[in-house]
Write a protein that holds these residues in place. Structure first.
Motif, PDB file in Angstrom:
ATOM      1  N   ASP A   1       0.836  -1.198   0.000  1.00  0.00           N
ATOM      2  CA  ASP A   1       0.000   0.000   0.000  1.00  0.00           C
ATOM      3  C   ASP A   1       0.876   1.255   0.000  1.00  0.00           C
ATOM      4  O   ASP A   1       2.006   1.249   0.487  1.00  0.00           O
ATOM      5  N   GLN A   2       0.326   2.337  -0.546  1.00  0.00           N
ATOM      6  CA  GLN A   2       1.107   3.573  -0.655  1.00  0.00           C
ATOM      7  C   GLN A   2       1.327   4.249   0.695  1.00  0.00           C
ATOM      8  O   GLN A   2       2.271   5.031   0.845  1.00  0.00           O
ATOM      9  N   ASP A   3       0.476   3.953   1.669  1.00  0.00           N
ATOM     10  CA  ASP A   3       0.599   4.582   2.987  1.00  0.00           C
ATOM     11  C   ASP A   3       1.345   3.637   3.927  1.00  0.00           C
ATOM     12  O   ASP A   3       0.952   2.471   4.076  1.00  0.00           O
ATOM     13  N   PRO A   4       2.409   4.091   4.583  1.00  0.00           N
ATOM     14  CA  PRO A   4       3.167   3.194   5.473  1.00  0.00           C
ATOM     15  C   PRO A   4       2.360   2.704   6.666  1.00  0.00           C
ATOM     16  O   PRO A   4       2.606   1.611   7.173  1.00  0.00           O
ATOM     17  N   ARG A   5       1.387   3.517   7.116  1.00  0.00           N
ATOM     18  CA  ARG A   5       0.562   3.078   8.234  1.00  0.00           C
ATOM     19  C   ARG A   5      -0.325   1.902   7.845  1.00  0.00           C
ATOM     20  O   ARG A   5      -0.603   1.015   8.663  1.00  0.00           O
ATOM     21  N   VAL A   6      -0.764   1.879   6.599  1.00  0.00           N
ATOM     22  CA  VAL A   6      -1.563   0.749   6.124  1.00  0.00           C
ATOM     23  C   VAL A   6      -0.679  -0.485   5.945  1.00  0.00           C
ATOM     24  O   VAL A   6      -1.101  -1.606   6.260  1.00  0.00           O
ATOM     25  N   ARG A   7       0.527  -0.298   5.453  1.00  0.00           N
ATOM     26  CA  ARG A   7       1.449  -1.436   5.316  1.00  0.00           C
ATOM     27  C   ARG A   7       1.729  -2.048   6.692  1.00  0.00           C
ATOM     28  O   ARG A   7       1.762  -3.280   6.845  1.00  0.00           O
ATOM     29  N   THR A   8       1.950  -1.188   7.674  1.00  0.00           N
ATOM     30  CA  THR A   8       2.175  -1.690   9.033  1.00  0.00           C
ATOM     31  C   THR A   8       0.960  -2.437   9.558  1.00  0.00           C
ATOM     32  O   THR A   8       1.082  -3.514  10.164  1.00  0.00           O
ATOM     33  N   ALA A   9      -0.230  -1.877   9.315  1.00  0.00           N
ATOM     34  CA  ALA A   9      -1.453  -2.530   9.775  1.00  0.00           C
ATOM     35  C   ALA A   9      -1.664  -3.871   9.090  1.00  0.00           C
ATOM     36  O   ALA A   9      -2.157  -4.825   9.712  1.00  0.00           O
TER      37      ALA A   9
ATOM     38  N   ASN B   1       8.552 -13.845   0.801  1.00  0.00           N
ATOM     39  CA  ASN B   1       9.265 -12.913  -0.084  1.00  0.00           C
ATOM     40  C   ASN B   1       8.758 -11.490   0.073  1.00  0.00           C
ATOM     41  O   ASN B   1       9.533 -10.529   0.042  1.00  0.00           O
ATOM     42  N   GLN B   2       7.454 -11.336   0.265  1.00  0.00           N
ATOM     43  CA  GLN B   2       6.910  -9.997   0.473  1.00  0.00           C
ATOM     44  C   GLN B   2       7.420  -9.394   1.782  1.00  0.00           C
ATOM     45  O   GLN B   2       7.751  -8.207   1.843  1.00  0.00           O
ATOM     46  N   ALA B   3       7.488 -10.226   2.821  1.00  0.00           N
ATOM     47  CA  ALA B   3       7.982  -9.727   4.110  1.00  0.00           C
ATOM     48  C   ALA B   3       9.449  -9.328   4.013  1.00  0.00           C
ATOM     49  O   ALA B   3       9.874  -8.333   4.620  1.00  0.00           O
ATOM     50  N   CYS B   4      10.236 -10.091   3.252  1.00  0.00           N
ATOM     51  CA  CYS B   4      11.660  -9.747   3.098  1.00  0.00           C
ATOM     52  C   CYS B   4      11.840  -8.420   2.367  1.00  0.00           C
ATOM     53  O   CYS B   4      12.747  -7.642   2.694  1.00  0.00           O
ATOM     54  N   LYS B   5      11.003  -8.131   1.403  1.00  0.00           N
ATOM     55  CA  LYS B   5      11.096  -6.854   0.695  1.00  0.00           C
ATOM     56  C   LYS B   5      10.784  -5.681   1.624  1.00  0.00           C
ATOM     57  O   LYS B   5      11.356  -4.596   1.476  1.00  0.00           O
ATOM     58  N   LEU B   6       9.882  -5.903   2.580  1.00  0.00           N
ATOM     59  CA  LEU B   6       9.517  -4.827   3.493  1.00  0.00           C
ATOM     60  C   LEU B   6      10.603  -4.525   4.516  1.00  0.00           C
ATOM     61  O   LEU B   6      10.516  -3.525   5.224  1.00  0.00           O
ATOM     62  N   LEU B   7      11.628  -5.386   4.606  1.00  0.00           N
ATOM     63  CA  LEU B   7      12.734  -5.102   5.523  1.00  0.00           C
ATOM     64  C   LEU B   7      13.521  -3.863   5.104  1.00  0.00           C
ATOM     65  O   LEU B   7      14.213  -3.267   5.929  1.00  0.00           O
TER      66      LEU B   7
ATOM     67  N   TYR C   1      10.162   3.304   6.265  1.00  0.00           N
ATOM     68  CA  TYR C   1       9.555   3.689   7.536  1.00  0.00           C
ATOM     69  C   TYR C   1       9.862   2.656   8.616  1.00  0.00           C
ATOM     70  O   TYR C   1       9.804   1.449   8.385  1.00  0.00           O
ATOM     71  N   GLU C   2      10.172   3.176   9.788  1.00  0.00           N
ATOM     72  CA  GLU C   2      10.610   2.339  10.905  1.00  0.00           C
ATOM     73  C   GLU C   2       9.545   1.335  11.332  1.00  0.00           C
ATOM     74  O   GLU C   2       9.844   0.165  11.581  1.00  0.00           O
ATOM     75  N   GLN C   3       8.287   1.781  11.406  1.00  0.00           N
ATOM     76  CA  GLN C   3       7.229   0.886  11.864  1.00  0.00           C
ATOM     77  C   GLN C   3       7.048  -0.298  10.926  1.00  0.00           C
ATOM     78  O   GLN C   3       6.793  -1.427  11.370  1.00  0.00           O
ATOM     79  N   VAL C   4       7.188  -0.051   9.635  1.00  0.00           N
ATOM     80  CA  VAL C   4       7.046  -1.137   8.658  1.00  0.00           C
ATOM     81  C   VAL C   4       8.187  -2.133   8.809  1.00  0.00           C
ATOM     82  O   VAL C   4       7.975  -3.357   8.808  1.00  0.00           O
ATOM     83  N   ARG C   5       9.402  -1.637   8.949  1.00  0.00           N
ATOM     84  CA  ARG C   5      10.550  -2.542   9.091  1.00  0.00           C
ATOM     85  C   ARG C   5      10.447  -3.356  10.382  1.00  0.00           C
ATOM     86  O   ARG C   5      10.780  -4.547  10.409  1.00  0.00           O
ATOM     87  N   SER C   6       9.998  -2.719  11.454  1.00  0.00           N
ATOM     88  CA  SER C   6       9.859  -3.430  12.719  1.00  0.00           C
ATOM     89  C   SER C   6       8.851  -4.575  12.604  1.00  0.00           C
ATOM     90  O   SER C   6       9.098  -5.695  13.074  1.00  0.00           O
ATOM     91  N   ALA C   7       7.704  -4.297  11.993  1.00  0.00           N
ATOM     92  CA  ALA C   7       6.704  -5.347  11.820  1.00  0.00           C
ATOM     93  C   ALA C   7       7.196  -6.424  10.855  1.00  0.00           C
ATOM     94  O   ALA C   7       6.913  -7.617  11.043  1.00  0.00           O
TER      95      ALA C   7
END
Length: 502
Positions: free
Chosen positions: A214-222, A243-249, A253-259
């Motif tokens: 998603d274009q919004d990092p808060r939605v990606r985190t959610a 593979n999708q989770a590895c790309k998000l590393l 944005y910090e919250q996305v990487r943490s999740a």
């Protein structure tokens, strides 16, 4: 005549009267009745002349407790004023109160589901929609065994997932994570995500994974947290999201990487022995080894919160291959973590290229291995020496987490315990006392797997000499539990005693 009167008077005064025991009349109980909460609220809201007054009445009402028998009446009053109210802030507060009242003990909120869904479909304010979805989330968590209500809430969440407001999408993903299932496909009416046009029926995890990008990092985190919520509820995630989770590393944005770090760790525990390919190569490694390398790389993340989380998770990955584990103590990439071409492969490449030795230069046809660090490594070069980076981090929280992770891994591997002993002893010289104490605790816990050298023992004794009184118990544990040579143990015991009791 006189005699008759005298006899009559005598009989009246000599008559014995037996009185019955006095019966206690039951006392009347005084019943104090309180004014109805719904009536009082209705009167207050009717007195409000503007939105500010109504909002103030609602805020005051939220501070008062409401009995279970009065909740339904209060809810009806709130819904009645919600339909008549035009101000968004007042409707937002009413929606919040509906969720708060749904948590009242003894009240079953299934009677207001239809009303909340009806208001959700008719309201145009994005903030109010997000609050109403939050109210539905509260209702759904209060009725986990009501399958019909749960399915209706899932359908509502799927319907509003295409909203342009990030808050609405966040609440929809939370609803799917808290109430969704992985074994039941969604209905065609519910599929409104980015890939809703797909013909085969889809399930909740696949719909949630669409919002990883998603274009919004808060939605990606959610979205990632919703997937983790499914896992916490006992539902097994599919390996396809790895593979999708590895790309998000590598997200910005910090919250996305943490999740994403948490998601990669969960998948490594679910599918440790699965084989995954290495990008841009034909090599394959175990998923737990690949995820270990990626989490090691996050120990060097720009956010200290992510670094602490990554260091803590490394300590629980005890199924990692030994050579990957040892690489965390060396900043240079070890040779056994590089893919080397065999002599046959090099000769075949030379033959297909059409290049042969001209004989003009000495040994111009000697085999030369070309190492491309970005293309031949089995582990990311940024992950090399992860614990070295963690123990040298500027934040003491990261150093403590790295010491704890080293201790956990060393307890499960005696060979790794011997290799990390130098690093733990060096942490005795840390400037923060908490880090020094944690290193003492770590040595105590791995004492059965290590043997201190004399130079290491000198370092330990020198540091213990300057430690303050709160560090005395760990020092005693060291004196009792470290596996040392017997002669050196006697010397250290005498030395420690002189330190602790001088």
């Amino acid at each position: 005549m006189a005699a008759h009167l005298k006899k009559r008077v005598y009989e009246e005064f000599s008559k014995v009267v037996q009185q019955l025991p006095h019966e206690e009349v039951p006392a009347k109980k005084l019943r104090l009745t309180k004014p109805s909460k719904s009536a009082a609220l209705h009167i207050d809201l009717c007195k409000a002349t503007n939105a500010t007054d109504a909002l103030q009445y609602l805020l005051n009402f939220a501070r008062k407790p409401v009995e279970a028998e009065s909740v339904e009446g209060v809810v009806r009053i709130l819904l009645e004023h919600y339909y008549k109210e035009v101000d968004n802030s007042v409707r937002l507060k009413i929606a919040s109160l509906l969720g708060l009242l749904s948590k009242t003990a003894g009240f079953s909120p299934d009677c207001i589901v239809d009303d909340v869904i009806s208001t959700l479909n008719n309201d145009k304010s994005k903030q109010v929609l997000a609050q109403l979805l939050d109210t539905l989330l509260v209702i759904g968590t209060q009725l986990p065994e009501n399958i019909a209500v749960t399915q209706r809430l899932i359908d509502v969440a799927c319907k509003h997932l295409n909203s342009t407001f990030f808050g609405v999408r966040n609440k929809c993903l939370q609803l799917l994570g808290c109430l969704g299932t992985v074994d039941k496909p969604l209905t065609k009416e519910s599929e409104t995500g980015p890939s809703a046009s797909a013909t085969p029926p889809r399930d909740v995890p696949s719909l949630i994974s669409d919002y990883f990008s998603d274009q919004d990092p808060r939605v990606r985190t959610a979205a990632i947290k919703a997937m983790l919520q499914l896992h916490e509820r006992g539902m097994k995630l599919q390996q396809t999201v790895y593979n999708q989770a590895c790309k998000l590393l590598s997200d910005d944005y910090e919250q996305v990487r943490s999740a994403a770090v948490q998601m990669v760790w969960v998948l490594s525990q679910l599918y440790p022995e699965s084989i995954v390919p290495i990008p841009s190569s034909n090599e394959e490694i175990r998923l737990v080894d690949d995820s270990f390398g990626k989490i090691c790389h996050m120990v060097s993340d720009g956010s200290w919160v992510v670094r602490v989380q990554a260091a803590k998770l490394l300590g629980s990955m005890q199924q990692v291959s030994p050579h990957f584990l040892e690489q965390t103590l060396d900043k240079k990439l070890m040779s056994d973590l590089r893919r080397k071409r065999t002599a046959h492969e090099r000769a075949k490449e030379l033959y297909t290229s059409g290049e042969f030795s001209s004989g003009r230069r000495w040994a111009d046809d000697a085999p030369k291995e070309k190492v491309d660090t970005s293309g031949v490594n089995l582990i990311d070069s940024g992950a090399c020496g992860a614990f070295v980076h963690g123990l040298e981090d500027e934040m003491y929280e990261v150093r403590i987490a790295a010491v704890e992770a080293l201790c956990s891994l060393a307890q499960a591997s005696p060979s790794f315990a011997e290799k990390c002993l130098d690093f733990l002893v060096d942490m005795f010289n840390d400037e923060i006392e908490e880090v020094r104490l944690q290193s003492i605790h770590a040595l105590r816990q791995i004492s059965t797997n290590i043997t201190l050298r004399e130079d290491q023992l000198d370092t330990v004794l020198a540091v213990l000499e300057v430690l303050q009184a709160p560090s005395a118990p760990p020092a005693l544990w060291l004196n009792k539990l470290l596996n040392l040579k017997i002669t050196k143990l006697f010397d250290s015991s005498f030395y420690l005693s002189s330190i602790l009791y001088k």
